[in-house]
Design a protein around this motif. Structure first.
Motif, short mmCIF file in Angstrom:
data_model
loop_
_atom_site.label_atom_id
_atom_site.label_comp_id
_atom_site.label_asym_id
_atom_site.label_seq_id
_atom_site.Cartn_x
_atom_site.Cartn_y
_atom_site.Cartn_z
N UNK A 1 28.11 42.08 48.39
CA UNK A 1 28.49 40.74 48.81
C UNK A 1 28.92 39.89 47.61
N UNK A 2 30.05 39.21 47.77
CA UNK A 2 30.50 38.24 46.78
C UNK A 2 30.01 36.85 47.18
N UNK A 3 30.07 35.92 46.25
CA UNK A 3 29.55 34.58 46.53
C UNK A 3 30.46 33.77 47.44
N UNK A 4 31.73 34.16 47.51
CA UNK A 4 32.67 33.44 48.36
C UNK A 4 33.77 34.40 48.81
N UNK A 5 34.45 34.08 49.88
CA UNK A 5 35.52 34.98 50.36
C UNK A 5 36.65 35.10 49.34
N UNK A 6 37.27 36.28 49.34
CA UNK A 6 38.41 36.55 48.46
C UNK A 6 39.52 37.16 49.31
N UNK A 7 40.74 37.19 48.79
CA UNK A 7 41.81 37.86 49.53
C UNK A 7 41.50 39.34 49.74
#
Length: 787
Positions: free
Chosen positions: A397-403
């Motif tokens: 999981x990343x801290x925020x959405x990415x492309x």
């Protein structure tokens, strides 16, 4: 907040909530609280509504995350409150397939205690059935073809359930409710024993009996499991193990073992409680454990290695076979070395003919290859060496959405990664990209990921090395080569992002730990293409996903013959000695390194070093390990990656605390750890007859001390220009699979006041760099920089 008046709660839940018994759990909880509503799978996870008295709805919301099924992973629970809809009961509805595909696909799960008890209960209808499973265990990733995870979207579609199985499947109170692989002897897959020509010899229980007898007789058995074939042979039969090695072309690399139970493993290895618990988890990895000196085992399994890779049976077929056999077996991948494992029955006959004597097969298709995962306990926690069954394709999981970004990894231990929102799905281990079969598997995995998640990447990210097959593939599809028809045509024209290998290692470790950075990344491995076109590998990079500064590295040296040095530690050692003494090295025949050459070999290689021809410059820590192993006479040539470095680690005296000098010197343009005093000290000890274990320990301690020195100086330099500096160090790259190096370095860093980051969810080796590639490309795209 709602009170006792009737209210309706809607929950959208993301995570591993399909195929784990989550909907029946919701049904039972709602029924217990006398709530009405609906629950269904969708492309993101599960969506549900409950309504009733406010206090009961609040209790539902409170209990749901705490009492969830053991395999469920809740990544996000999004509640919203509404007026009652007038539901008069609670129902489990059909899946909604619309929308972006972000639901987690679960890995395959080892057989649970309930299913295992049924398999060995003579009164149960699944007695001795090799494909027994429920919502708490069994195949997932290796049978799913599309989301959502429903039976028509799996390889079990062809098996029509009998009335008894259908009844279990439709009963929300049954632990097999919507267990997609649900089956029994009447309606499910069957096992058979084939000869090497693919002819069916016998089916069912007799197939198991004869397969077990074949192993007892010293024959090689190919066994179709969850994610592919194993090759099995009696682990106590040295002649049979040697025959397997010859046929498989795997001459010295350790072979994995499968033991009937924990007691059998205790007879082979020292088994701490934490390790025993890890072996028995749903992931059930191969675990590297210290071998007992009195273990009754063929020496050919792990030559000159104090560790054994062991696992427990993790599918009913394995349990049935191992109980019949009654002793540990070799259970190595069903392939020739450097090829992916075979998954299809006919493919196995074609590829494994000449290796296996018999084939224990079944008729449940495998949707994709998945190897066994390999782990070790390091710094008190499980660390992955190979990430596959039991772990892949769960996301980081990343801290925020990415492309949506497709990362194609490196060359060795390849994995690919795909970002969807704030999730990075890292593939199962693909392996070294050395063979056409491996490159075909690489392409299949990419297509598989894109299809499974219906993803449309906005960019493709690759390693900076221009000749890696993964890099060439990325360029070819983006440029729309003639072979890029069909699904690859959609990738034509996408932006390409090249990422430096060791930067990807650093950012992989940061993302793995949920840290944005910056950090000092000690990224040590065998090879990686540097931004200056030299071969990096002993790097200290200060940075984060947005960029890095190379603050220090090992003193450069040359590799005579280029890539040939990777398999000949004596070449790296010769390069260090030449750097010290020049041509006079040819007169030092008393040294192990020089004595390992014959005739004109050393003179030819010295000529390459002098001219700088076919002798690329490197800062590789991996090659430094090789060189020291050569100096001590441990290995002059190797049969597998890391063999010399492993031997150097294994021989080290754990009680030695002093270290050789490895000074940090000014360099141009970057500070350098000067290995020359270290090598001179090693040679001085060797001439005195100092034990190789003491020399190895002092070498390892020198590296650990040097890391602390660079970390301290980096912080001191940065405090001149910055108010605060985060004292954080990430240890990553293949060298940090070395337990002695990792633990001693981490201990020294912590004593010096540094926070230490180690890989947890993906390996420290090149199996983890695709994660770092995604995070770096996302940061660059966000900043408007294509790299």
């Amino acid at each position: 907040m709602p009170g006792n008046d009737a209210k309706r709660l809607r929950l959208s839940i993301r995570g591993a909530v399909q195929g784990v018994g989550f909907r029946p759990f919701v049904f039972r909880l709602a029924e217990e609280l006398e709530l009405a509503g609906r629950v269904a799978n969708d492309s993101r996870g599960v969506v549900l509504e409950v309504e009733g008295p406010g206090d009961r709805v609040e209790a539902f919301l409170d209990r749901l995350p705490r009492e969830r099924p053991p395999l469920a992973i809740l990544l996000a629970v999004e509640p919203s409150w509404h007026e009652p809809a007038g539901y008069d009961d609670f129902r489990i509805e059909h899946s909604d397939e619309a929308g972006e595909k972000t639901a987690l696909v679960l890995p395959d799960v080892a057989t649970c205690a309930d299913c295992l008890a049924e398999v060995f209960d003579a009164t149960d209808r699944r007695y001795r059935y090799p494909f027994t499973n429920c919502t708490n265990c069994g195949p997932r990733f290796t049978i799913i073809r599309a989301l959502p995870y429903d039976r028509p979207n799996t390889t079990m579609e062809r098996f029509r359930m009998c009335p008894a199985c259908q009844g279990e499947y439709e009963d929300p109170r049954d632990r097999r409710f919507h267990a997609q692989p649900n089956a029994c002897p009447e309606c499910g897959p069957q096992v058979a024993l084939w000869n090497e020509r693919g002819e069916n010899l016998v089916d069912g229980e007799e197939a198991l009996r004869r397969a077990a007898a074949a192993v007892e007789e010293g024959r090689i058995l190919a066994v179709k499991g969850l994610g592919g074939f194993h090759l099995m042979v009696d682990a106590g039969d040295g002649e049979a193990v040697a025959r397997l090695r010859r046929r498989k072309h795997r001459y010295e690399k350790p072979l994995a073992l499968m033991a009937p139970d924990l007691d059998a493993i205790r007879d082979l290895c020292f088994l701490p409680e934490a390790a025993a618990e890890l072996l028995a988890t749903p992931e059930a990895p191969i675990l590297l454990l210290e071998r007992r000196s009195d273990a009754v085992l063929a020496e050919e399994i792990a030559p000159d290695n104090p560790y054994l890779g062991v696992m427990l049976p993790y599918a009913p077929l394995h349990h049935l076979l191992l109980r019949r056999i009654g002793f540990p077996v070799v259970a190595t991948s069903g392939n020739l070395s450097d090829e992916p494992i075979a998954t299809d029955n006919s493919e196995a006959i074609e590829r494994l003919r000449g290796i296996a004597d018999l084939f224990l097969v079944h008729d449940r298709p495998i949707a994709r290859h998945v190897d066994d995962s390999v782990a070790r306990v390091l710094e008190g926690a499980p660390r992955l060496v190979r990430r596959a069954r039991g772990y892949a394709p769960l996301p980081v999981m990343l801290k925020e959405p990415v492309p949506t970004i497709l990362a194609v990894g490196g060359h060795l231990k390849n994995t690919v990664a795909l970002s969807v929102g704030d999730q990075v799905f890292v593939s199962q281990h693909i392996g070294d990209m050395e063979t056409p079969q491996a490159r075909d598997a690489f392409e299949r995995v990419i297509r598989d990921f894109l299809d499974l998640y219906e993803a449309e990447p906005v960019a493709i990210v690759h390693d900076l090395h221009p000749d890696y097959p993964s890099t060439r593939w990325a360029r070819s599809v983006v440029e729309g080569d003639s072979d890029s028809a069909g699904w690859k045509a959609a990738l034509a024209g996408l932006p390409l992002v090249g990422v430096q290998h060791h930067h990807a290692h650093l950012v992989s470790c940061l993302a793995d730990n949920g840290v944005d950075g910056p950090a000092l990344g000690v990224t040590w491995d065998g090879t990686g293409h540097g931004t200056d076109a030299t071969v990096w590998g002993g790097e200290f990079l200060r940075g984060d996903a947005a960029g890095f500064e190379r603050v220090a590295h090992l003193r450069p040296f040359r590799l005579p013959g280029g890539e040939a040095a990777i398999k000949e530690p004596r070449r790296s050692s010769l390069a260090l000695l030449w750097d010290l003494w020049g041509e006079d090295v040819l007169n030092r025949r008393e040294l192990n390194t020089i004595a390992a050459f014959t005739g004109s070999e050393p003179r030819v290689l010295v000529g390459l070093l002098e001219r700088g021809f076919r002798a690329p410059v490197t800062t590789s820590a991996g090659r430094l390990f090789d060189a020291v192993a050569s100096l001590l006479g441990l290995h002059q040539r190797t049969r597998f990656e890391g063999q010399a470095a492993m031997a150097l680690e294994f021989v080290a005296d754990q009680d030695v605390d002093d270290a050789y000098p490895l000074p940090l010197e000014a360099g141009e343009p970057t500070r350098q750890l000067d290995w020359r005093p270290l090598v001179e000290a090693i040679l001085e000890d060797w001439r005195r007859g100092t034990d190789a274990g003491i020399i190895s320990a002092r070498f390892h301690n020198a590296l650990a001390d040097a890391v602390v020195t660079v970390a301290r100086e980096t912080v001191m330099r940065e405090t001149v220009t910055r108010e605060t500096v985060e004292p954080r160090v990430a240890l990553t790259g293949g060298c940090f699979q070395n337990r002695l190096l990792t633990e001693r370095t981490a201990q020294r860093l912590r004593r010096a006041g540094f926070e230490v980051l180690l890989q947890r969810q993906v390996p420290a080796n090149d199996g983890g760099i695709s994660l770092g590639q995604v995070a770096i490309a996302a940061a660059w795209l966000a900043a408007g920089d294509g790299g």
